[in-house]
Design a protein around this motif. Structure first.
Motif, PDB file in Angstrom:
ATOM      1  N   PHE A  51     -69.925  30.818-102.012  1.00  0.00           N
ATOM      2  CA  PHE A  51     -71.051  31.010-102.909  1.00  0.00           C
ATOM      3  C   PHE A  51     -72.511  30.602-102.237  1.00  0.00           C
ATOM      4  O   PHE A  51     -73.296  31.212-103.246  1.00  0.00           O
ATOM      5  CB  PHE A  51     -70.590  28.843-103.031  1.00  0.00           C
ATOM      6  N   LEU A  52     -72.041  30.739-101.586  1.00  0.00           N
ATOM      7  CA  LEU A  52     -73.740  30.616-100.653  1.00  0.00           C
ATOM      8  C   LEU A  52     -74.214  31.614-101.138  1.00  0.00           C
ATOM      9  O   LEU A  52     -75.924  32.277-100.991  1.00  0.00           O
ATOM     10  CB  LEU A  52     -73.502  29.822 -99.653  1.00  0.00           C
ATOM     11  N   VAL A  53     -73.299  32.785-100.694  1.00  0.00           N
ATOM     12  CA  VAL A  53     -73.969  34.692-100.256  1.00  0.00           C
ATOM     13  C   VAL A  53     -74.801  34.566-102.014  1.00  0.00           C
ATOM     14  O   VAL A  53     -75.794  35.717-101.395  1.00  0.00           O
ATOM     15  CB  VAL A  53     -72.494  35.216 -99.861  1.00  0.00           C
ATOM     16  N   ILE A  54     -74.499  33.855-102.901  1.00  0.00           N
ATOM     17  CA  ILE A  54     -74.904  34.757-104.255  1.00  0.00           C
ATOM     18  C   ILE A  54     -76.355  33.897-103.884  1.00  0.00           C
ATOM     19  O   ILE A  54     -77.895  34.963-104.294  1.00  0.00           O
ATOM     20  CB  ILE A  54     -75.158  33.171-105.456  1.00  0.00           C
ATOM     21  N   GLY A  55     -76.732  33.010-103.437  1.00  0.00           N
ATOM     22  CA  GLY A  55     -78.105  32.875-102.670  1.00  0.00           C
ATOM     23  C   GLY A  55     -79.091  33.975-101.872  1.00  0.00           C
ATOM     24  O   GLY A  55     -80.126  33.799-101.759  1.00  0.00           O
ATOM     25  N   VAL A  56     -78.414  34.866-101.248  1.00  0.00           N
ATOM     26  CA  VAL A  56     -78.718  35.560 -99.985  1.00  0.00           C
ATOM     27  C   VAL A  56     -79.941  36.747-101.056  1.00  0.00           C
ATOM     28  O   VAL A  56     -80.687  36.636 -99.936  1.00  0.00           O
ATOM     29  CB  VAL A  56     -78.043  36.073 -99.193  1.00  0.00           C
ATOM     30  N   ARG A  57     -79.283  36.831-101.946  1.00  0.00           N
ATOM     31  CA  ARG A  57     -80.633  37.987-102.482  1.00  0.00           C
ATOM     32  C   ARG A  57     -82.071  37.020-102.264  1.00  0.00           C
ATOM     33  O   ARG A  57     -82.174  37.904-102.294  1.00  0.00           O
ATOM     34  CB  ARG A  57     -79.473  38.019-104.188  1.00  0.00           C
ATOM     35  N   LEU A  58     -81.875  36.349-103.073  1.00  0.00           N
ATOM     36  CA  LEU A  58     -82.650  35.654-103.821  1.00  0.00           C
ATOM     37  C   LEU A  58     -84.063  35.265-102.274  1.00  0.00           C
ATOM     38  O   LEU A  58     -85.343  35.533-102.259  1.00  0.00           O
ATOM     39  CB  LEU A  58     -82.826  34.444-104.593  1.00  0.00           C
ATOM     40  N   THR A  59     -83.761  34.782-101.657  1.00  0.00           N
ATOM     41  CA  THR A  59     -83.822  34.901 -99.877  1.00  0.00           C
ATOM     42  C   THR A  59     -85.058  35.884 -99.580  1.00  0.00           C
ATOM     43  O   THR A  59     -85.509  35.620 -98.872  1.00  0.00           O
ATOM     44  CB  THR A  59     -82.807  34.003 -98.931  1.00  0.00           C
ATOM     45  N   VAL A  60     -83.703  37.042 -99.998  1.00  0.00           N
ATOM     46  CA  VAL A  60     -84.096  38.485 -98.730  1.00  0.00           C
ATOM     47  C   VAL A  60     -85.731  38.985 -99.913  1.00  0.00           C
ATOM     48  O   VAL A  60     -86.602  39.286 -99.311  1.00  0.00           O
ATOM     49  CB  VAL A  60     -83.234  39.052 -98.965  1.00  0.00           C
ATOM     50  N   VAL A  61     -85.388  38.890-101.440  1.00  0.00           N
ATOM     51  CA  VAL A  61     -85.919  39.637-102.121  1.00  0.00           C
ATOM     52  C   VAL A  61     -87.679  38.781-102.108  1.00  0.00           C
ATOM     53  O   VAL A  61     -88.627  39.374-101.501  1.00  0.00           O
ATOM     54  CB  VAL A  61     -85.473  39.851-103.030  1.00  0.00           C
ATOM     55  N   ALA A 101     -72.437  26.714 -92.574  1.00  0.00           N
ATOM     56  CA  ALA A 101     -72.569  28.397 -93.437  1.00  0.00           C
ATOM     57  C   ALA A 101     -73.758  29.040 -93.605  1.00  0.00           C
ATOM     58  O   ALA A 101     -74.084  29.158 -93.400  1.00  0.00           O
ATOM     59  CB  ALA A 101     -71.559  27.781 -94.836  1.00  0.00           C
ATOM     60  N   ALA A 102     -74.106  27.637 -94.591  1.00  0.00           N
ATOM     61  CA  ALA A 102     -75.642  27.853 -94.492  1.00  0.00           C
ATOM     62  C   ALA A 102     -76.209  28.917 -93.587  1.00  0.00           C
ATOM     63  O   ALA A 102     -76.801  29.605 -93.079  1.00  0.00           O
ATOM     64  CB  ALA A 102     -76.305  26.950 -95.293  1.00  0.00           C
ATOM     65  N   ALA A 103     -75.991  27.719 -92.021  1.00  0.00           N
ATOM     66  CA  ALA A 103     -76.973  28.095 -90.716  1.00  0.00           C
ATOM     67  C   ALA A 103     -76.921  29.343 -90.384  1.00  0.00           C
ATOM     68  O   ALA A 103     -77.510  30.438 -90.536  1.00  0.00           O
ATOM     69  CB  ALA A 103     -76.928  27.183 -90.259  1.00  0.00           C
ATOM     70  N   PHE A 104     -75.719  29.795 -90.603  1.00  0.00           N
ATOM     71  CA  PHE A 104     -74.541  31.102 -90.209  1.00  0.00           C
ATOM     72  C   PHE A 104     -74.914  32.652 -90.914  1.00  0.00           C
ATOM     73  O   PHE A 104     -75.759  33.057 -90.930  1.00  0.00           O
ATOM     74  CB  PHE A 104     -73.422  30.979 -90.127  1.00  0.00           C
ATOM     75  N   LEU A 105     -75.157  32.231 -92.608  1.00  0.00           N
ATOM     76  CA  LEU A 105     -75.923  33.319 -92.976  1.00  0.00           C
ATOM     77  C   LEU A 105     -77.732  32.589 -93.072  1.00  0.00           C
ATOM     78  O   LEU A 105     -77.871  34.157 -92.621  1.00  0.00           O
ATOM     79  CB  LEU A 105     -75.882  32.657 -94.665  1.00  0.00           C
ATOM     80  N   TYR A 106     -78.611  32.289 -92.334  1.00  0.00           N
ATOM     81  CA  TYR A 106     -79.285  32.605 -92.333  1.00  0.00           C
ATOM     82  C   TYR A 106     -79.794  33.045 -90.681  1.00  0.00           C
ATOM     83  O   TYR A 106     -80.523  34.131 -90.771  1.00  0.00           O
ATOM     84  CB  TYR A 106     -80.270  31.073 -92.059  1.00  0.00           C
ATOM     85  N   LEU A 107     -79.349  32.768 -89.986  1.00  0.00           N
ATOM     86  CA  LEU A 107     -78.614  33.278 -88.666  1.00  0.00           C
ATOM     87  C   LEU A 107     -78.632  35.139 -88.946  1.00  0.00           C
ATOM     88  O   LEU A 107     -78.890  35.358 -87.943  1.00  0.00           O
ATOM     89  CB  LEU A 107     -78.029  33.027 -87.844  1.00  0.00           C
ATOM     90  N   THR A 108     -77.631  35.074 -89.148  1.00  0.00           N
ATOM     91  CA  THR A 108     -77.354  36.736 -89.841  1.00  0.00           C
ATOM     92  C   THR A 108     -78.261  37.450 -90.105  1.00  0.00           C
ATOM     93  O   THR A 108     -78.634  38.032 -89.674  1.00  0.00           O
ATOM     94  CB  THR A 108     -76.145  36.722 -90.202  1.00  0.00           C
ATOM     95  N   LEU A 109     -79.239  36.969 -91.115  1.00  0.00           N
ATOM     96  CA  LEU A 109     -80.726  37.290 -91.298  1.00  0.00           C
ATOM     97  C   LEU A 109     -81.478  37.165 -90.236  1.00  0.00           C
ATOM     98  O   LEU A 109     -81.354  39.097 -90.450  1.00  0.00           O
ATOM     99  CB  LEU A 109     -80.989  36.688 -92.321  1.00  0.00           C
ATOM    100  N   THR A 110     -81.679  36.170 -89.819  1.00  0.00           N
ATOM    101  CA  THR A 110     -83.151  36.308 -88.964  1.00  0.00           C
ATOM    102  C   THR A 110     -82.450  37.389 -87.661  1.00  0.00           C
ATOM    103  O   THR A 110     -82.904  38.352 -86.662  1.00  0.00           O
ATOM    104  CB  THR A 110     -83.659  35.266 -87.725  1.00  0.00           C
TER     105      THR A 110
END
Lengths: 374, 271
Positions: B53-63, B243-252
Motif C-alpha cells: 500500500f505504501l509503495v504507491i506513495g513512493v512515486r510522488l515522493t520521488v517525483v 514500513a514507511a521508515a524502511f521505504l524512506y531509508l531505502t530511498l535515502t
C-alpha cells in the motif's frame, strides 16, 4: 558599519516583539477593567437562576472580564447578556460563546476544576434558569470521588468542540455535556486538544482517560476502545461550492472526477469511499476539516463529506457563507459515543448512568437546541 | 588522507589486512545485513500488504523531491550569484530572500504555498478555468514550489560558501586574461566551487527527500500520506511506520550511494 547594522536590526526586532507583547497585555488589562461592571451585573442575574453561584459573582466578574479579549467591547457583552435574559436559547452563536466563556469562571468555585469544561454547566444552568427549568435539581448518579478525567478531543469540529475565538478555550456541545456528566458522577473533566487520526491509539495507550470528539461508534473502533451509550445521532452530509450546481447530493460525487475532501480517519472518509463511491485517488484527506474548507473555498476540491452539524456550522461562518452550501440530506446514520479505554468499566458505567439521567431530564435535547443540532 | 598514508608505509601483513578492513564500508555491510533481516521478517507477515500500500506513495515522493530539488538548484544558484555580487540591488534582494526563507519553517512555507500563493497567483494572473483547475487542483504543485523556494535559500548559502572558498587570485587571473566577470564566474570560479560543495549539495538532496513528508499536511498523496492513511484505518502504528521508515531509508541510502559515486567521479581530475 556592518556591525552597527546588525545591532540595529536586533534592536528593532526585539522592540517589535516587545511591543506586540505589551499591546496584548495592556489591551487585556483595559478590557478587564472596562467590562467589570456590566459582567458582574450579568453574572449575578445568571447566578440568580443557579443555586450557589451568586456568591461567586464577584470572582466571576473579574474572571469573565479576563476571558474577553480586545475584540469584546462593553456593548458586545451587554448584547450577549440581553439575548440571554430574553430567554432565547437560539441566541446568535457568538453571543452564546461569549456568554459561555463568561460563565466559565462562575462555575469554577462550584466544581473547583478551573478547566473550561466545567463552565458550560453554569452556562447551561444559566440558560435553563432563564427559561425556567433548574438544571441543578438532577441528583448525582454515581460518585467517582472527584477523579480527574483527561478528555482528548480534536478541537476543530464546531459545534461539538472548537477553540473559542475570544477566550481561547475549548467550547462546544461535547465539553458542555461532559461538564454536566462530571457533575452527576463527581469527576473533574479536562479537555485536551488531540489529532483525530491518532486519537484512538492515544486513548488505548492511556494518554487520555476518555475521548469525546464527535466520535461515531463503529465496530472498527470498538476493537481498540470501549464506548459509552450513544448520546447524539447524526449523519454525513455533503458541502459543495455554490457556484457548482451539478453536485446535488452524495450520489453525484463519484462522477466528473470530482475531488472530495475528508478528514483523515473519520467516518466521513469511509462514507465518501464506500457509500458515495468516490475513488480512492479522488478522496483528499486532511488533518482537520478546517483545512478542507480552506481548499474548497480556493477551488482546490469540489466537495467535502463530514458530519452534518459540523458542515452546517462551517457553512454558516462568515468566511464560507456566500461561497459554500450544504447539499442534499444526511446519507448515513451514526451514533456519537464517548470512547473509554478498554477495561475502565467504572467510568463507562457511571457515564452511561449519567447520560441516561440527562436524556430523561431532557438536558441533551436542550443542549442540541443550544448548538442547533438536529 | 588516512588510508592513503597507510598504504605508503612499509606494510606488514597485519597492517595490510587492517587496511583492507578499514577500506571496507563496514557500515554498509551492517546496514545491508540488517536490511535483509528486516526485509525477510517484513515480507513474511502483514508487512507485505502494508508495504504494497505504501509503495504507491513512493512515486510522488520521488517525483516531488526531484522536481523541487532541480528547481531549488536553479533558483539557489541565481540567489547565490546575487549574494556574492557587488551590485547593491542584487545583493540586497538576494540577502532579503535568504534571510526570510531561512527564517520561516518549511512547514509554514508549504501552508503559504497551498493556501495563499497558489490561489492568489491564479486570481492575479486571471487564469482561465481549465489552467486554474489543473494547477490549483494539484496540491503537489504547490508543494513542489514551496519546497523548492524554501530549499533555494539553503542551497544559495551552500553555493556561496563554495564560491567564496575559491581564492581571490583565480578571479583576478581570469579577469586579467580578458574574461568578463560573467565568463570568469562561469568558466573558472563556478566549476571549482561546485566541485567543492558537491557533498553539501548531495546532503541537501537527501534532506529534501525526507522533507517531502511535510507535503502530507497539504494532502499531497506521498509516502507519509499513505502511511498515515494506513495507520488510521488499521491502527497498526508500529507496523505502518516501520514500513514507511524502511521505504524512506531505502530511498535515502540509494541517494547517498549515488552522491558518493558522483563525488568520486568529479573529484578524479583534482587528485
Amino acid at each position: 558599519m556592518k556591525r552597527m547594522t546588525t545591532w540595529l536590526m536586533a534592536l528593532v526586532l526585539t522592540s517589535l516583539l516587545a511591543a506586540c507583547g505589551g499591546t496584548y497585555t495592556t489591551t487585556r488589562q483595559i478590557d478587564s477593567m472596562g467590562t467589570t461592571a456590566p459582567t458582574s451585573v450579568a453574572s449575578s442575574t445568571l447566578g440568580a437562576g443557579t443555586t450557589g453561584a451568586t456568591s461567586a459573582a464577584t470572582d466571576a466578574s473579574t474572571a469573565a472580564a479576563m476571558t474577553m479579549t480586545s475584540g469584546a467591547t462593553l456593548e458586545a457583552s451587554a448584547t450577549a447578556m440581553d439575548t440571554m435574559t430574553a430567554g432565547s436559547t437560539a441566541a446568535s452563536a457568538t453571543a452564546l460563546e461569549t456568554m459561555t466563556s463568561g460563565a466559565t469562571m462562575a462555575s469554577t468555585t462550584m466544581s473547583t476544576t478551573g478547566t473550561m469544561s466545567a463552565m458550560t454547566s453554569t452556562a447551561m444552568s444559566g440558560t435553563t434558569g432563564v427559561t425556567g427549568t433548574a438544571m441543578t435539581t438532577l441528583t448525582p448518579v454515581a460518585d467517582l470521588k472527584g477523579r480527574a478525567v483527561v478528555v482528548g478531543s480534536d478541537t476543530t469540529y464546531p459545534p461539538f468542540e472548537s477553540i473559542d475565538k475570544t477566550s481561547n478555550k475549548i467550547v462546544g456541545f461535547d465539553p458542555d455535556l461532559m461538564a454536566m456528566i462530571g457533575q452527576l458522577i463527581n469527576i473533574k473533566p479536562e479537555f485536551k486538544t488531540a489529532n483525530f487520526d491518532t486519537i484512538f491509539t492515544a486513548l488505548a495507550a492511556k494518554q487520555y482517560d476518555a475521548v469525546m470528539s464527535a466520535v461515531t461508534i463503529t465496530d472498527d473502533r470498538k476493537k481498540q476502545v470501549d464506548f459509552s451509550d450513544p448520546y447524539v445521532t447524526i449523519g454525513q452530509r455533503v458541502v459543495a461550492l455554490k457556484s457548482n450546481s451539478a453536485i446535488k447530493s452524495y450520489t453525484d460525487l463519484k462522477s466528473n472526477n470530482y475531488k472530495v475532501g475528508v478528514q483523515r480517519g473519520t467516518t466521513g472518509e469511509k462514507a465518501a469511499l464506500e457509500k458515495a463511491g468516490v475513488s480512492d485517488a479522488n478522496v483528499k484527506r486532511y488533518d482537520d476539516i478546517a483545512a478542507a474548507f480552506a481548499d474548497l473555498k480556493n477551488n482546490a476540491i469540489d466537495a467535502i463529506v463530514a458530519d452534518g452539524p459540523t458542515v452546517g456550522n462551517y457553512g454558516e461562518q462568515a468566511t464560507y457563507k456566500d461561497v459554500v452550501a450544504v447539499v442534499g440530506d444526511a446519507f448515513t446514520t451514526e451514533d456519537y459515543g464517548i470512547a473509554i479505554p478498554k477495561g475502565d468499566t467504572e467510568l463507562q458505567g457511571a457515564i452511561n448512568k449519567a447520560l441516561a439521567a440527562l436524556k430523561q431530564a431532557g438536558k441533551i435535547d436542550e443542549l442540541k437546541n443550544t448548538y442547533k443540532i438536529k | 588522507m588516512g588510508p592513503r598514508a597507510n598504504e605508503l608505509a612499509p606494510a606488514s601483513s597485519a597492517t595490510s589486512s587492517f587496511t583492507m578492513l578499514r577500506r571496507l564500508p563496514i557500515w554498509l555491510v551492517i546496514l545491508v545485513l540488517v536490511g535483509l533481516f528486516v526485509l525477510y521478517s517484513m515480507l513474511t507477515g502483514d508487512y507485505l500488504s502494508t508495504l504494497q500500500f505504501l509503495v504507491i506513495g513512493v512515486r510522488l515522493t520521488v517525483v516531488s523531491a526531484v522536481l523541487s530539488y532541480a528547481l531549488a538548484l536553479a533558483v539557489g544558484l541565481i540567489i547565490a550569484l546575487g549574494r556574492v555580487s557587488r551590485n547593491l540591488l542584487a545583493y540586497n534582494l538576494a540577502t532579503l530572500y535568504v534571510e526570510i526563507m531561512r527564517g520561516v519553517p518549511l512547514l509554514v512555507i508549504l501552508l503559504y504555498a497551498q493556501f495563499v500563493v497558489v490561489p492568489g497567483l491564479s486570481n492575479w494572473l486571471d487564469l482561465n478555468l481549465h489552467t486554474r483547475l489543473l494547477w490549483q487542483r494539484n496540491s503537489a504543485i504547490a508543494g513542489v514550489i514551496g519546497l523548492a523556494l524554501g530549499y533555494a535559500a539553503y542551497l544559495a548559502e551552500v553555493y556561496r560558501a563554495g564560491i567564496e572558498s575559491i581564492e581571490r587570485g583565480q578571479m583576478e587571473a581570469a579577469r586579467s586574461l580578458g574574461m568578463t566577470y560573467g565568463q570568469a564566474m562561469r568558466h573558472v570560479i563556478l566549476p571549482q566551487a561546485l566541485r567543492r560543495v558537491l557533498p553539501a549539495l548531495g546532503n541537501d538532496f537527501i534532506a529534501i527527500m525526507k522533507d517531502t513528508s511535510l507535503l502530507t499536511i497539504i494532502s499531497v498523496s506521498e509516502l507519509t500520506y499513505y502511511a498515515r492513511q494506513e495507520a488510521s484505518r488499521t491502527f497498526q502504528y508500529f507496523r505502518t511506520y516501520n514500513a514507511a521508515a524502511f521505504l524512506y531509508l531505502t530511498l535515502t541510502l540509494l541517494l547517498s550511494l549515488g552522491v558518493r559515486y558522483i563525488e568520486r567521479r568529479t573529484s578524479g581530475g583534482r587528485r
